[in-house]
Design a protein around this motif. Structure first.
Motif, PDB file in Angstrom:
ATOM      1  N   PRO A   1      -1.463  -1.985 -76.797  1.00 12.32           N
ATOM      2  CA  PRO A   1      -0.631  -2.652 -77.600  1.00 12.32           C
ATOM      3  C   PRO A   1      -0.062  -1.483 -78.763  1.00 12.32           C
ATOM      4  O   PRO A   1      -0.742  -0.448 -78.935  1.00 12.32           O
ATOM      5  CB  PRO A   1      -1.858  -3.660 -78.476  1.00 12.32           C
ATOM      6  N   SER A   2       0.708  -1.960 -79.380  1.00 15.83           N
ATOM      7  CA  SER A   2       1.501  -1.057 -80.402  1.00 15.83           C
ATOM      8  C   SER A   2       0.756  -1.284 -81.550  1.00 15.83           C
ATOM      9  O   SER A   2       0.020  -2.235 -81.790  1.00 15.83           O
ATOM     10  CB  SER A   2       2.886  -1.214 -80.665  1.00 15.83           C
ATOM     11  N   LEU A   3       1.090  -0.268 -82.690  1.00 16.64           N
ATOM     12  CA  LEU A   3       0.209  -0.651 -83.882  1.00 16.64           C
ATOM     13  C   LEU A   3       0.811  -2.040 -84.657  1.00 16.64           C
ATOM     14  O   LEU A   3      -0.047  -2.577 -85.202  1.00 16.64           O
ATOM     15  CB  LEU A   3       0.621   0.402 -84.787  1.00 16.64           C
ATOM     16  N   GLU A   4       1.963  -2.181 -84.425  1.00 19.61           N
ATOM     17  CA  GLU A   4       2.619  -3.360 -84.945  1.00 19.61           C
ATOM     18  C   GLU A   4       1.980  -4.748 -84.159  1.00 19.61           C
ATOM     19  O   GLU A   4       1.715  -5.804 -84.713  1.00 19.61           O
ATOM     20  CB  GLU A   4       4.111  -3.393 -84.739  1.00 19.61           C
ATOM     21  N   ASP A   5       1.799  -4.729 -82.790  1.00 25.93           N
ATOM     22  CA  ASP A   5       1.178  -5.541 -82.274  1.00 25.93           C
ATOM     23  C   ASP A   5      -0.354  -6.103 -82.573  1.00 25.93           C
ATOM     24  O   ASP A   5      -0.550  -7.120 -82.934  1.00 25.93           O
ATOM     25  CB  ASP A   5       1.280  -5.302 -80.689  1.00 25.93           C
ATOM     26  N   LEU A   6      -1.010  -5.107 -82.985  1.00 30.48           N
ATOM     27  CA  LEU A   6      -2.279  -5.074 -83.160  1.00 30.48           C
ATOM     28  C   LEU A   6      -2.360  -5.579 -84.634  1.00 30.48           C
ATOM     29  O   LEU A   6      -3.319  -6.514 -85.041  1.00 30.48           O
ATOM     30  CB  LEU A   6      -3.102  -3.764 -83.170  1.00 30.48           C
ATOM     31  N   ASP A   7      -1.512  -5.371 -85.708  1.00 28.03           N
ATOM     32  CA  ASP A   7      -1.382  -5.956 -87.037  1.00 28.03           C
ATOM     33  C   ASP A   7      -1.161  -7.320 -86.952  1.00 28.03           C
ATOM     34  O   ASP A   7      -1.797  -8.017 -87.405  1.00 28.03           O
ATOM     35  CB  ASP A   7      -0.379  -5.236 -87.622  1.00 28.03           C
ATOM     36  N   ARG A   8      -0.074  -7.624 -86.208  1.00 25.58           N
ATOM     37  CA  ARG A   8       0.212  -9.118 -86.023  1.00 25.58           C
ATOM     38  C   ARG A   8      -0.966  -9.907 -85.558  1.00 25.58           C
ATOM     39  O   ARG A   8      -1.008 -10.977 -85.904  1.00 25.58           O
ATOM     40  CB  ARG A   8       1.473  -9.462 -84.957  1.00 25.58           C
ATOM     41  N   TYR A   9      -1.703  -9.267 -84.520  1.00 26.12           N
ATOM     42  CA  TYR A   9      -2.629  -9.921 -83.745  1.00 26.12           C
ATOM     43  C   TYR A   9      -3.693 -10.164 -84.868  1.00 26.12           C
ATOM     44  O   TYR A   9      -4.450 -11.326 -84.925  1.00 26.12           O
ATOM     45  CB  TYR A   9      -3.403  -9.302 -82.737  1.00 26.12           C
ATOM     46  N   ARG A  10      -4.035  -9.191 -85.833  1.00 26.70           N
ATOM     47  CA  ARG A  10      -5.164  -9.183 -86.775  1.00 26.70           C
ATOM     48  C   ARG A  10      -4.932 -10.411 -87.664  1.00 26.70           C
ATOM     49  O   ARG A  10      -5.894 -11.264 -88.337  1.00 26.70           O
ATOM     50  CB  ARG A  10      -5.195  -7.929 -87.516  1.00 26.70           C
ATOM     51  N   ARG A  11      -3.532 -10.385 -88.095  1.00 29.75           N
ATOM     52  CA  ARG A  11      -3.132 -11.561 -89.105  1.00 29.75           C
ATOM     53  C   ARG A  11      -3.167 -12.787 -88.267  1.00 29.75           C
ATOM     54  O   ARG A  11      -3.553 -13.697 -89.118  1.00 29.75           O
ATOM     55  CB  ARG A  11      -1.858 -11.131 -89.636  1.00 29.75           C
ATOM     56  N   TYR A  12      -2.899 -12.981 -87.164  1.00 28.69           N
ATOM     57  CA  TYR A  12      -3.113 -14.324 -86.468  1.00 28.69           C
ATOM     58  C   TYR A  12      -4.523 -14.700 -86.179  1.00 28.69           C
ATOM     59  O   TYR A  12      -4.947 -15.933 -86.668  1.00 28.69           O
ATOM     60  CB  TYR A  12      -2.464 -14.054 -84.974  1.00 28.69           C
ATOM     61  N   VAL A  13      -5.305 -13.681 -86.205  1.00 27.99           N
ATOM     62  CA  VAL A  13      -6.957 -14.032 -85.698  1.00 27.99           C
ATOM     63  C   VAL A  13      -7.163 -14.453 -87.438  1.00 27.99           C
ATOM     64  O   VAL A  13      -8.225 -15.593 -87.467  1.00 27.99           O
ATOM     65  CB  VAL A  13      -7.695 -13.019 -85.419  1.00 27.99           C
ATOM     66  N   ALA A  14      -6.801 -13.678 -88.279  1.00 28.88           N
ATOM     67  CA  ALA A  14      -7.508 -14.160 -89.598  1.00 28.88           C
ATOM     68  C   ALA A  14      -6.898 -15.454 -90.108  1.00 28.88           C
ATOM     69  O   ALA A  14      -7.793 -16.207 -90.845  1.00 28.88           O
ATOM     70  CB  ALA A  14      -6.662 -13.240 -90.755  1.00 28.88           C
ATOM     71  N   SER A  15      -5.629 -15.814 -89.774  1.00 24.43           N
ATOM     72  CA  SER A  15      -5.215 -17.161 -90.179  1.00 24.43           C
ATOM     73  C   SER A  15      -5.977 -18.374 -89.352  1.00 24.43           C
ATOM     74  O   SER A  15      -6.228 -19.340 -90.046  1.00 24.43           O
ATOM     75  CB  SER A  15      -3.519 -17.316 -89.736  1.00 24.43           C
TER      76      SER A  15
END
Length: 258
Positions: free
Chosen positions: A145-159
Motif C-alpha cells: 500500500p502507498s502512504l496515502e492508501d494507509l492514511d485513508r485506511y486508518r481514517r476509515y477504521v477510525a470512523s
C-alpha cells in the motif's frame, strides 16, 4: 603505486640476496641455483597472479551486487510508489555497492512495515465489519500500500470504530429502557430478536443498521403499549369516578377502594 613497487623490488632484492648467500654457504652448484631462482620467480608470479585474480573476483562480485541492487531498488521503488533511486556516479565501486545495499535494506523495512500495518488494519476492519455488518475497505491485499492508501485506511477504521461506539451506546441505552418497559408491561420476550436484545451478552448483539432500526421500532412499540395502557387506565378511572358520583359514594369509601 611507485612507492609500493619500489618497496616490493627492495624486498625481492634482499630476499634473492639472502637466498644466494644461503645457497653459496650450502654449496649448491650454479646450475641448481639457477633452477631454484626460476622456481622462486614462478612462485612469486603465481602468488601475484592469484592475488590479482582474487581482487578481480572481488571487483566482479561488487559489480554483480551493484547490478542486483539496482534491479531490486527499481522494483521496490515501484512497489512503494517512490521516485527511482539515483546513486552518486562519481564514487568508488565499493562505496556505491554499500550505498545501494543500504538503500535496499531501508526500503525492504519500509515494505515490511507497510505490509504489517495493512495486515493489522485489515484485521481491525474484519472485526468491525462483523459487528456492524458493513463492507470491508476495498484495497489490494497483495500489493504494497502507498502512504496515502494507509492514511485513508486508518481514517476509515477510525470512523468505523467511532460508529461502533455510537451504536453500542445507543443499544445499551435502548436496552435499559426496553427491559424496564417489559417489566412494567409484564411482557416476556417471545421472539428471537427480543431475546437477543435482553440477553446479558451485549457483545454478541450485531450492531447493523437494520438491527438498530428494529431496536428503535421495538422500543417505540413498547412505549406505545404503555401509553395505550395508561389511556385505558385513565378511561377506566374516569368511568369509575363517574359511577361514584352517580351513586354518591362517600370520599372515605372511595379512598379505601382506590
Amino acid at each position: 603505486s611507485e612507492v609500493l613497487a619500489a618497496e616490493a623490488m627492495s624486498c625481492l632484492t634482499r630476499a634473492m640476496a639472502d637466498l644466494k648467500d644461503i645457497w653459496e654457504e650450502i654449496g649448491i652448484p650454479e646450475e641448481q641455483r639457477l633452477e631454484r631462482t626460476d622456481v622462486v620467480k614462478r612462485h612469486i608470479k603465481s602468488l601475484l597472479d592469484e592475488m590479482v585474480a582474487e581482487e578481480e573476483s572481488l571487483k566482479e562480485r561488487l559489480l554483480k551486487s551493484i547490478a542486483l541492487c539496482r534491479k531490486e531498488l527499481d522494483v521496490l521503488c515501484r512497489e512503494l510508489h517512490l521516485d527511482p533511486f539515483e546513486a552518486e556516479e562519481e564514487t568508488t565501486i565499493l562505496q556505491m555497492e554499500k550505498d545501494l545495499r543500504t538503500r535496499v535494506e531501508v526500503l525492504l523495512k519500509q515494505k515490511r512495515d507497510r505490509k504489517q500495518e495493512l495486515k493489522s488494519l485489515q484485521e481491525q476492519d474484519r472485526n468491525l465489519c462483523d459487528i456492524l455488518c458493513t463492507t470491508p475497505f476495498c484495497i489490494d491485499s497483495d500489493a504494497v500500500p502507498s502512504l496515502e492508501d494507509l492514511d485513508r485506511y486508518r481514517r476509515y477504521v477510525a470512523s468505523l470504530t467511532a460508529e461502533k461506539e455510537r451504536r453500542r451506546e445507543e443499544f445499551a441505552s435502548s436496552k435499559r429502557q426496553i427491559i424496564l418497559l417489559m417489566e412494567e408491561l409484564d411482557h416476556t420476550p417471545d421472539t428471537s430478536f427480543e431475546q437477543d436484545v435482553v440477553c446479558e451478552d451485549e457483545e454478541a448483539f450485531c450492531l447493523s443498521t437494520d438491527n438498530i432500526a428494529a431496536l428503535q421500532a421495538l422500543l417505540q412499540q413498547l412505549e406505545a403499549r404503555r401509553s395505550l395502557n395508561e389511556e385505558v387506565c385513565a378511561e377506566l378511572c374516569s368511568r369509575i369516578t363517574a359511577l361514584w358520583e352517580r351513586l354518591q359514594v362517600p370520599a372515605e369509601e372511595r379512598a379505601t377502594s382506590a
